[in-house]
Design an enzyme around this catalytic site. Structure first.
Site, PDB file in Angstrom:
ATOM      1  N   ASP A  15       4.990   0.408  11.783  1.00  0.00           N
ATOM      2  CA  ASP A  15       3.741  -0.171  11.273  1.00  0.00           C
ATOM      3  C   ASP A  15       3.540  -1.628  11.694  1.00  0.00           C
ATOM      4  OD1 ASP A  15       3.162   2.234  10.118  1.00  0.00           O
ATOM      5  OD2 ASP A  15       3.658   1.629   8.067  1.00  0.00           O
ATOM      6  N   LYS A  43       0.833  -1.214   0.000  1.00  0.00           N
ATOM      7  CA  LYS A  43       0.000   0.000   0.000  1.00  0.00           C
ATOM      8  C   LYS A  43       0.866   1.262   0.000  1.00  0.00           C
ATOM      9  CE  LYS A  43      -1.597   1.670   4.066  1.00  0.00           C
ATOM     10  NZ  LYS A  43      -1.431   3.075   4.437  1.00  0.00           N
ATOM     11  N   ASN A  44       1.857   1.276   0.901  1.00  0.00           N
ATOM     12  CA  ASN A  44       2.600   2.515   1.074  1.00  0.00           C
ATOM     13  C   ASN A  44       3.566   2.799  -0.060  1.00  0.00           C
ATOM     14  OD1 ASN A  44       1.172   3.130   3.294  1.00  0.00           O
ATOM     15  ND2 ASN A  44       2.736   2.517   4.791  1.00  0.00           N
ATOM     16  N   CYS A  52      -3.516  13.224  12.711  1.00  0.00           N
ATOM     17  CA  CYS A  52      -4.343  12.016  12.673  1.00  0.00           C
ATOM     18  C   CYS A  52      -4.166  11.278  13.990  1.00  0.00           C
ATOM     19  CB  CYS A  52      -4.015  11.149  11.463  1.00  0.00           C
ATOM     20  SG  CYS A  52      -2.471  10.293  11.615  1.00  0.00           S
ATOM     21  N   ARG A  74       1.871  14.625  12.785  1.00  0.00           N
ATOM     22  CA  ARG A  74       2.301  14.375  11.414  1.00  0.00           C
ATOM     23  C   ARG A  74       2.354  15.631  10.536  1.00  0.00           C
ATOM     24  NH1 ARG A  74      -0.360   8.964   9.185  1.00  0.00           N
ATOM     25  NH2 ARG A  74       1.564   8.883   7.993  1.00  0.00           N
ATOM     26  N   ARG A 119      -8.569  -0.284   4.623  1.00  0.00           N
ATOM     27  CA  ARG A 119      -7.654   0.693   4.027  1.00  0.00           C
ATOM     28  C   ARG A 119      -6.337   0.039   3.636  1.00  0.00           C
ATOM     29  NH1 ARG A 119      -7.198   6.298   7.045  1.00  0.00           N
ATOM     30  NH2 ARG A 119      -5.873   6.506   5.222  1.00  0.00           N
TER      31      ARG A 119
HETATM   32  C1  EPZ Z   1       4.863   6.692   6.168  1.00  0.00           C
HETATM   33  O1  EPZ Z   1       4.262   7.827   6.773  1.00  0.00           O
HETATM   34  C2  EPZ Z   1       3.793   5.626   6.124  1.00  0.00           C
HETATM   35  N1  EPZ Z   1       2.648   6.079   5.348  1.00  0.00           N
HETATM   36  C3  EPZ Z   1       3.357   5.255   7.532  1.00  0.00           C
HETATM   37  O2  EPZ Z   1       2.424   4.186   7.463  1.00  0.00           O
HETATM   38  C4  EPZ Z   1       4.586   4.814   8.324  1.00  0.00           C
HETATM   39  O3  EPZ Z   1       4.198   4.560   9.651  1.00  0.00           O
HETATM   40  C5  EPZ Z   1       5.664   5.890   8.290  1.00  0.00           C
HETATM   41  O4  EPZ Z   1       5.971   6.228   6.917  1.00  0.00           O
HETATM   42  C6  EPZ Z   1       6.946   5.484   8.976  1.00  0.00           C
HETATM   43  O5  EPZ Z   1       7.445   4.328   8.404  1.00  0.00           O
HETATM   44  C7  EPZ Z   1       2.674   6.043   4.025  1.00  0.00           C
HETATM   45  O6  EPZ Z   1       3.645   5.647   3.411  1.00  0.00           O
HETATM   46  C8  EPZ Z   1       1.430   6.437   3.311  1.00  0.00           C
HETATM   47  P1  EPZ Z   1       7.377   9.898   8.098  1.00  0.00           P
HETATM   48  P2  EPZ Z   1       4.988   9.232   6.699  1.00  0.00           P
HETATM   49  O7  EPZ Z   1       7.369  11.145   7.278  1.00  0.00           O
HETATM   50  O8  EPZ Z   1       5.713   9.343   5.425  1.00  0.00           O
HETATM   51  C9  EPZ Z   1       7.551  13.400  11.393  1.00  0.00           C
HETATM   52  C10 EPZ Z   1       0.391   3.070   7.818  1.00  0.00           C
HETATM   53  O9  EPZ Z   1      -0.175   2.569   8.831  1.00  0.00           O
HETATM   54  N2  EPZ Z   1       7.509  14.360  10.270  1.00  0.00           N
HETATM   55  O10 EPZ Z   1       8.524   8.968   7.932  1.00  0.00           O
HETATM   56  O11 EPZ Z   1       3.983  10.258   7.013  1.00  0.00           O
HETATM   57  C11 EPZ Z   1       6.268  12.587  11.528  1.00  0.00           C
HETATM   58  O12 EPZ Z   1       5.276  13.297  12.215  1.00  0.00           O
HETATM   59  C12 EPZ Z   1       1.080   4.416   7.895  1.00  0.00           C
HETATM   60  O13 EPZ Z   1       0.401   2.514   6.716  1.00  0.00           O
HETATM   61  C13 EPZ Z   1       7.642  15.711  10.531  1.00  0.00           C
HETATM   62  O14 EPZ Z   1       7.782  16.152  11.677  1.00  0.00           O
HETATM   63  O15 EPZ Z   1       6.010   9.110   7.898  1.00  0.00           O
HETATM   64  C14 EPZ Z   1       6.772  11.349  12.227  1.00  0.00           C
HETATM   65  O16 EPZ Z   1       6.851  11.596  13.602  1.00  0.00           O
HETATM   66  C15 EPZ Z   1       0.903   5.097   9.209  1.00  0.00           C
HETATM   67  N3  EPZ Z   1       7.624  16.587   9.465  1.00  0.00           N
HETATM   68  C16 EPZ Z   1       8.176  11.163  11.655  1.00  0.00           C
HETATM   69  O17 EPZ Z   1       8.534  12.428  11.106  1.00  0.00           O
HETATM   70  C17 EPZ Z   1       7.484  16.166   8.179  1.00  0.00           C
HETATM   71  O18 EPZ Z   1       7.476  16.999   7.259  1.00  0.00           O
HETATM   72  C18 EPZ Z   1       8.301  10.124  10.552  1.00  0.00           C
HETATM   73  O19 EPZ Z   1       7.250  10.315   9.618  1.00  0.00           O
HETATM   74  C19 EPZ Z   1       7.360  14.779   7.932  1.00  0.00           C
HETATM   75  C20 EPZ Z   1       7.369  13.886   8.992  1.00  0.00           C
END
Ligand code: EPZ
Length: 424
Positions: free
Chosen positions: A308, A22-23, A118, A123, A400
């Protein structure tokens, strides 16, 4: 709303096919906005989220055909009809935000709603926006929308991420491929989905090197062409079924699951006493239906233990022969499954980003529900191990991210069925 009923205790035996991730799929779908020729994705999962992304892409002018029999999605963005992604669409699924970069790169402007927080955490998307600014885009936030413009095109930039972000790394790649000049992404995420996106973009004519490493180098090109690309196997789906087998006991082949993408999970599972072996093109999980040994772990960016899979691993450790300590370092609020697992009799003490799970001899089925996808499926994992019936409510979360969950488990002997809304 549909519910899932599970009667625990039946060991799992058989084969479970693992579908495309999915991701990865969601970002690959966004990549279809980049060329005027068709992008064809094979091994596509058919999920609420991927359908939702298709719907958004259609509203931007992409012609889309889904061929269920071959799990193929054909997307053709001959022209971009709209550059606006409205609040309702981005609010419902955060990955919709990923259309911003490709629109900016191809048309020079886009207006995309901010995704907002969320259940699992705030996020923010500040790293995404800083990357676009570094590439010369003007970014304004007005009334909850990001208005981005780079009317003379994006230019390559040297970008240093202050911490690892999967989304920001992918989003920057989706824009930098069409920028003038070279981009370097430092402290980039290394998840297999990043390498998958790079493989697809390179098949479309992009010039990306180093995806899967901390430094990604991208030479901008003036246009991309169509391509055909198989979506990488879903390591989170595979890991979830591996933990389900560990919890229920049994012997199951996860067809298509990749050892090299699941190293941290396999280490934890082996430490818990579960057998995990490479078998042909998949992984075989063998669990003797006894209680697992306790294991401590913490979530980390790849190649560390994936956030995840944290909830599902916690579900397994609820019946361990001792106490396990779990630290969640990626999201600030990702233990919402703990009180639901407690409804089944689990003993979990959460303090800040740490949970101590004291294994109990057995879980007992109960009605439960969760507020996100991975938390919901952890309740299914726990339900498979529990005595009696567990009813998982709010199944739309599962839909989802898990295609055919009940059918895949039932084919291996699990007593699991969906109670449709009218019957529920
Ligand atoms: C991706 O989310 C995945 N989603 C998530 O899967 C997964 O948990 C996550 O990566 C970590 O592996 C998708 O790919 C659609 P990050 P993403 O940017 O890209 C902070 C699921 O259940 N951050 O690596 O949003 C953020 O808040 C989902 O399938 C900022 O502060 O994750 C988090 O604490 C849930 N500013 C950390 O970084 C930003 O601009 C890592 O988030 C971006 C992120």
């Amino acid at each position: 709303m549909d519910r899932i009923a599970i009667t625990g205790g039946a060991p799992l035996k058989g084969t479970i096919p693992i579908y495309g991730a999915k991701n990865s799929a969601l970002k690959l779908q966004a990549a279809a906005l980049l060329p005027a020729e068709p992008l064809i994705l094979e091994n596509m999962p058919d999920l609420a989220d991927t359908r939702f992304m298709s719907q958004l892409l259609r509203s931007l002018g992409v012609d889309i055909t889904w061929i269920k029999e071959t799990r193929t999605l054909r997307m053709h963005a001959a022209e971009i009809a709209s550059t606006i992604a409205p609040y309702d669409q981005v609010r419902k699924m955060r990955a919709s935000f990923n259309v911003l970069g490709p629109l900016l790169a191809r048309v020079g402007h886009a207006t995309v709603s901010l995704p907002g927080g969320c259940a699992i955490g705030a996020r923010p998307v500040d790293l995404h926006l800083k990357a676009f600014e570094a590439m010369g885009a003007d970014i304004h936030i007005e009334q909850g929308y990001v208005k981005a413009a780079a009317l003379r095109g994006l230019r390559g930039a040297d970008i240093e991420f202050p911490f690892v972000s999967v989304g920001a790394t992918e989003h920057a790649m989706l824009a930098a491929v069409l920028a003038h000049g070279d981009t370097v992404l430092n402290n980039a995420a290394r998840e297999p989905e990043i390498a998958d996106l790079a493989d697809c973009l390179n098949a479309m004519g992009a010039r990306i090197e180093g995806a899967g490493e901390s430094e990604i180098r991208i030479k901008g090109v003036t246009s991309l062409k169509g391509a055909r690309h198989p979506v990488v196997a879903d390591r989170i789906e595979a890991g979830t079924y591996a933990l389900a087998v560990a919890a229920a006991g049994g012997n199951v082949l996860l067809e298509g699951a990749r050892f090299d993408h699941l190293g941290a999970l396999i280490k934890v599972m082996r430490a818990a006493g579960v057998e995990v072996e490479v078998d042909g093109s998949g992984l075989r999980i063998i669990s003797a239906n006894g209680r697992p040994d306790p294991v401590d772990f913490e979530t980390e960016p790849f190649p560390g233990f994936p956030t995840d899979l944290q909830a599902q691993a916690m579900a397994l450790l609820c019946v361990a022969k001792g106490a396990s300590r779990i630290r969640e370092t990626i999201f600030e609020n990702r233990f919402m499954h703990a009180p639901e697992l407690a409804r089944l009799g689990a003993q979990i003490a959460v303090q800040g980003n740490e949970a101590v799970v004291t294994g109990v001899e057995r879980l007992v089925g109960a009605p439960v529900m969760a507020t996100d996808l991975r938390a919901s499926v952890s309740l299914v994992v726990a339900g498979l191990a529990a005595e009696g019936e567990t009813i998982v409510n709010r199944v739309y979360h599962l839909d989802r991210g898990f295609e055919g969950l009940e059918a895949k488990l039932a084919a291996c002997g699990a007593q699991v069925q969906r109670l449709r809304e009218e019957a529920a």
